[in-house]
Design a protein around this motif. Sequence first.
Motif, PDB file in Angstrom:
ATOM      1  N   GLY C 142     -33.292 -83.036 -14.312  1.00  0.00           N
ATOM      2  CA  GLY C 142     -34.224 -84.104 -13.958  1.00  0.00           C
ATOM      3  C   GLY C 142     -35.389 -84.287 -14.922  1.00  0.00           C
ATOM      4  N   LYS C 144     -37.495 -85.588 -17.904  1.00  0.00           N
ATOM      5  CA  LYS C 144     -37.430 -86.791 -18.732  1.00  0.00           C
ATOM      6  C   LYS C 144     -37.624 -86.413 -20.196  1.00  0.00           C
ATOM      7  CE  LYS C 144     -39.971 -89.540 -15.736  1.00  0.00           C
ATOM      8  NZ  LYS C 144     -39.487 -89.100 -14.432  1.00  0.00           N
ATOM      9  N   SER C 162     -32.775 -86.133 -17.808  1.00  0.00           N
ATOM     10  CA  SER C 162     -32.754 -87.593 -17.750  1.00  0.00           C
ATOM     11  C   SER C 162     -33.158 -88.103 -19.115  1.00  0.00           C
ATOM     12  CB  SER C 162     -33.839 -88.092 -16.814  1.00  0.00           C
ATOM     13  OG  SER C 162     -33.445 -88.185 -15.554  1.00  0.00           O
ATOM     14  N   VAL C 164     -34.128 -90.540 -22.087  1.00  0.00           N
ATOM     15  CA  VAL C 164     -34.681 -91.863 -22.360  1.00  0.00           C
ATOM     16  C   VAL C 164     -34.483 -92.095 -23.847  1.00  0.00           C
ATOM     17  CG1 VAL C 164     -36.728 -93.316 -22.212  1.00  0.00           C
ATOM     18  CG2 VAL C 164     -36.435 -91.431 -20.601  1.00  0.00           C
ATOM     19  N   THR C 165     -33.851 -93.220 -24.196  1.00  0.00           N
ATOM     20  CA  THR C 165     -33.610 -93.477 -25.610  1.00  0.00           C
ATOM     21  C   THR C 165     -34.828 -94.132 -26.232  1.00  0.00           C
ATOM     22  OG1 THR C 165     -31.403 -94.001 -24.891  1.00  0.00           O
ATOM     23  CG2 THR C 165     -31.871 -94.322 -27.205  1.00  0.00           C
ATOM     24  N   MET C 166     -35.336 -93.568 -27.308  1.00  0.00           N
ATOM     25  CA  MET C 166     -36.440 -94.195 -28.036  1.00  0.00           C
ATOM     26  C   MET C 166     -36.544 -93.593 -29.428  1.00  0.00           C
ATOM     27  SD  MET C 166     -39.790 -92.584 -26.206  1.00  0.00           S
ATOM     28  CE  MET C 166     -39.534 -93.384 -24.648  1.00  0.00           C
ATOM     29  N   GLU C 170     -42.040 -93.758 -31.241  1.00  0.00           N
ATOM     30  CA  GLU C 170     -42.400 -94.122 -29.878  1.00  0.00           C
ATOM     31  C   GLU C 170     -42.487 -92.891 -28.979  1.00  0.00           C
ATOM     32  OE1 GLU C 170     -41.490 -97.888 -26.930  1.00  0.00           O
ATOM     33  OE2 GLU C 170     -39.847 -97.048 -28.077  1.00  0.00           O
ATOM     34  N   VAL C 172     -43.763 -90.093 -29.623  1.00  0.00           N
ATOM     35  CA  VAL C 172     -45.071 -89.464 -29.712  1.00  0.00           C
ATOM     36  C   VAL C 172     -46.031 -90.087 -28.691  1.00  0.00           C
ATOM     37  CG1 VAL C 172     -47.024 -88.992 -31.215  1.00  0.00           C
ATOM     38  CG2 VAL C 172     -44.716 -88.894 -32.126  1.00  0.00           C
ATOM     39  N   THR C 173     -46.070 -91.422 -28.646  1.00  0.00           N
ATOM     40  CA  THR C 173     -46.910 -92.093 -27.657  1.00  0.00           C
ATOM     41  C   THR C 173     -46.401 -91.814 -26.257  1.00  0.00           C
ATOM     42  OG1 THR C 173     -46.489 -93.886 -29.205  1.00  0.00           O
ATOM     43  CG2 THR C 173     -48.253 -94.215 -27.625  1.00  0.00           C
ATOM     44  N   GLU C 176     -47.595 -88.590 -24.980  1.00  0.00           N
ATOM     45  CA  GLU C 176     -49.019 -88.663 -24.702  1.00  0.00           C
ATOM     46  C   GLU C 176     -49.274 -89.323 -23.354  1.00  0.00           C
ATOM     47  OE1 GLU C 176     -52.402 -90.322 -27.637  1.00  0.00           O
ATOM     48  OE2 GLU C 176     -50.897 -88.917 -28.279  1.00  0.00           O
ATOM     49  N   THR C 177     -48.535 -90.411 -23.082  1.00  0.00           N
ATOM     50  CA  THR C 177     -48.813 -91.153 -21.873  1.00  0.00           C
ATOM     51  C   THR C 177     -48.075 -90.586 -20.667  1.00  0.00           C
ATOM     52  OG1 THR C 177     -47.034 -92.665 -22.370  1.00  0.00           O
ATOM     53  CG2 THR C 177     -49.216 -93.293 -23.125  1.00  0.00           C
ATOM     54  N   GLY C 178     -47.005 -89.849 -20.875  1.00  0.00           N
ATOM     55  CA  GLY C 178     -46.335 -89.245 -19.736  1.00  0.00           C
ATOM     56  C   GLY C 178     -44.994 -89.865 -19.385  1.00  0.00           C
ATOM     57  N   VAL C 179     -44.525 -90.834 -20.216  1.00  0.00           N
ATOM     58  CA  VAL C 179     -43.176 -91.352 -19.992  1.00  0.00           C
ATOM     59  C   VAL C 179     -42.170 -90.212 -20.152  1.00  0.00           C
ATOM     60  CG1 VAL C 179     -41.411 -92.920 -20.872  1.00  0.00           C
ATOM     61  CG2 VAL C 179     -43.767 -93.700 -20.699  1.00  0.00           C
ATOM     62  N   GLN C 199     -50.513 -82.413 -26.364  1.00  0.00           N
ATOM     63  CA  GLN C 199     -50.177 -82.603 -24.956  1.00  0.00           C
ATOM     64  C   GLN C 199     -49.244 -81.509 -24.453  1.00  0.00           C
ATOM     65  OE1 GLN C 199     -49.753 -85.380 -27.081  1.00  0.00           O
ATOM     66  NE2 GLN C 199     -51.827 -86.012 -26.562  1.00  0.00           N
TER      67      GLN C 199
END
Lengths: 438, 167, 314
Positions: C142, C144, C162, C164-166, C170, C172-173, C176-179, C199
């Motif tokens: 689970g 991310k 889980s 996430v493709t990026m 991206e 790095v940001t 930082e933001t928690g995605v 972080q």
Amino acid sequence: MDIGTVTFLIIGTMATLLILGVPLAFVSGAIAVVLAVSQFGLNALFIVGSRTVDFLDSFALIAVPMFVLMASIMERSGVAKDLYHAFHVWAGSVRGGIGVVTTGVAVLLGATTGIIGGEIVLLGLIALPQMLKLSYDRKLAIGTITAGGSLGTMIPPSIILIFYGLTAEVSISHLFLATLVPGLMLASFYVAYILIRCGLNPDLGPPLPPEERDMPLLEKLSLFKGVALPMAVAGGVLVSIYAGFASITESAALGAFGAAIAAWVRNEFSFAMLNDVLIQALRTCGMVFWLVFGTNALIGVYNLMGGITFASNMLAGVSQEPAIILAVMIGVFVLLGFFIDWIGILFLTMPIFLPVLTQLGYDPIWFGIVFNLSMQIAYLTPPFGPACFYLKGAAGNTLELSEIFAAQWPFIGLQILALIIVVMWPGLSLWLPQLVYG
Amino acid sequence: MLDRLAIWLGRTTAWCFAAIVLIMVYEVVARYAFNAPTTWAHETSILLASFGFIFGGAFCMAEGTHMRITLLVEQRPRFARFSDALSLIAGIIYLGGLSYAAWRMAERAIWRFSLNGAWDPERSGSTLNSPLPSYLKALLFLGSALFLLLVLKQAAALLQRRSRSVD
Amino acid sequence: AETFKMQTFLGANASTTKAFEGMAAQLAEDTDGAIQIEVLPGRAVVGAAETIEAIRNGLLDGQYTAPTYFAGKDPAMGVLGDTIGAYPDSETRDRWFTEGGGLELARALYDKYDLHMICPVYWPSEQIPSKVEINGVADLEGLKMRAPGGLASDLLSRAGASLVTMGVGESVTAMETGVLDATDLANVALNVALGMHNQAKYSVLARHSMATTEMSVSKAKWDGLSAENQAKFEAACYAMSEGLKTTLSDEDAAAEAQAKDEMGVTFLVFGDDDAAAFRGLTKEVWADWGAKSPDAQAIVDSHTAFLSSLGLSN
Ligand code: NA
Ligand code: NA
């Protein structure tokens, strides 16, 4: 032909073709094709195609049409008009007040986007028609939007600093903090400039006549009723990025979705409108991305011709004095900024500059901010000024490119002033990351 | 005719952006509500957006909205025809080169078969492993070729006008 | 004199690029200028996935890169490019090239692309910067994470992450933001340099990705060199790889010390049980990828045989 001659031929041809009115989408691409075939044969066209595909294969680009959609929906649905009317009433008797508000909106938007395109289109679609309707000076209004919208990469997050950080192998979080103070300083320069110009000459940015703005507080507050939902959408984008709900591109798409819902709630959503805003997004992307395809191809061909070696030899021969070498580097950023876009400049110069810079003992974080600020200038300078292109893309036939370029000079002056300050006082950039991360 | 085709294609592909909005909304909901991000949202969005980015070039050509610096032509209208001719030549050179390159790339990426004869286009190598690179290359060929045809058509019209004015 | 225009996979400031430049200068000296390498940083001419095509078109003459970039073109490149959780460390894995017949297999594969692989180059096991504690495979459930390319994605999703493709930028940001809770990036030194640990307070050695890097040149160009110069080129390549082993390990050690002392980062390593569990998952991923082509299967089989000769087949 040696690479030095070719370098000057490229710049000369580019300038000539641009001035003669050849569409920007063809200029650097045609030069790339001629160089590739004449130097390496037909097979070298592979570079032109391959770099274009490589450029397209990027998720971050999708943020541009998403922001355009969000902005166009707000503009078409009358939200923008209501919003600016409310601002105008609230700005009271302040001369140039709407210009100041627009710069403030630009900084806020800048905190949500890491690119300039979407933001300028957003402001161009929403703020420009309103400022013109409120009898603001055309040049002042245009410059406020292009310069303000460019702050998108000066206020974190910033795609430029992400790429720079990956290239220089320095902390992107440090870069984001380091750019914040110079970015806000530049924004405050714009605000001061608007207030002084309009203060001296109220015709440039007139306040609303007293009879139109004198109303009870309750009525003043009620002006925001209709725009509350759309503003909540814009705020939601900001929150979703900073609270870690979604990535920047996803947040932009959520913003477009939210704007459509808001328009629907206001009873202003229609199929025809949706069709129109989608075409607006397509037009903006078609105009702007095709410019980058060509430049991007040219850089690959130039690098293959030995451009990197040539430029590093040139730099080595300039001087032994660190300050002069630094000045030359900044000069190169600004000069190249007249002709190509930031990613091209980054790819062309950083492989050469970074190793030299570290050797001379300069701080690479600070240098990232110097680069970022130089690119602010590059956005506005003709003939290749991406900020101006995006505004033209948004405004269509209501604005001539030459008028947009003519409006930039005072703002370019302010950017140069900010650049000098940042170069002279590295502490201005570096104190915040030091404070936060030690 | 050709212009109408480019405009129609542009208007149609613009709907790809609407599809992306819906996909992104779905992706974010799937991630948070069900903790199950999709594997396909990312590559599908890139493909859909590329439709718009690539056909946007021909669309703007048909509409006449590609940016140019018109200062000189405004001051000296005599230059207008020269400027047009030069523009079309530059366009033919660039788009000719790009179309040729994209054709060869697309051919190599798509015209691939495994030993047992199954179609085996170049893929992205990600979890989804979609044929995204193959599609992008084919799309770039179609988009730049259409763009090139529009430029050629305008060049033919310019030559015709020229020969008529010589008569 | 022969000039080799060779594009590498990282930027101009990377240790690997600098090592490559050093090697180029040394080789020119050793061959009295007969072999000149022009080092082009990553993406200078074409994108990372297109260097082979650029060499076949005669634009570049060679590359110093990672085969995993070509996983979408050829599954065998994917399998060659990342041995994920199979081996305890990349030094052991690299013995497959010399003792397990790996070099012959890799060269045969490169030959199909008109390339001569000169030598595999050392690259350390990749580390996961994470905001949450990950002590074993079970903790990945689970989580991310950014999805890396090639086999590593398959391994992590089998472990329940889980994905996430990026892009790298991206991510790095997003951290930082928690995605993202954790990301796949690179070795410790690069993770620290890029500020990932501002972080992420954990750095996890899960052996989720153990990429191979290699140096190769166009076959025609290689065949044009004298046997003596070929030998010198090969020796220089191996010397660079040895040098990088020291350089990259020292950098990683220094970065690890800095991260521990200055940023309070905790370093976690998967224990034997979890390493074995990952090796089990690796076999599943290999079964999938091996089925994609005979070349891929041959590489999988060779690794499997070598692992059992090492007593690592579980
Ligand atoms: Na920003
Ligand atoms: Na410029």
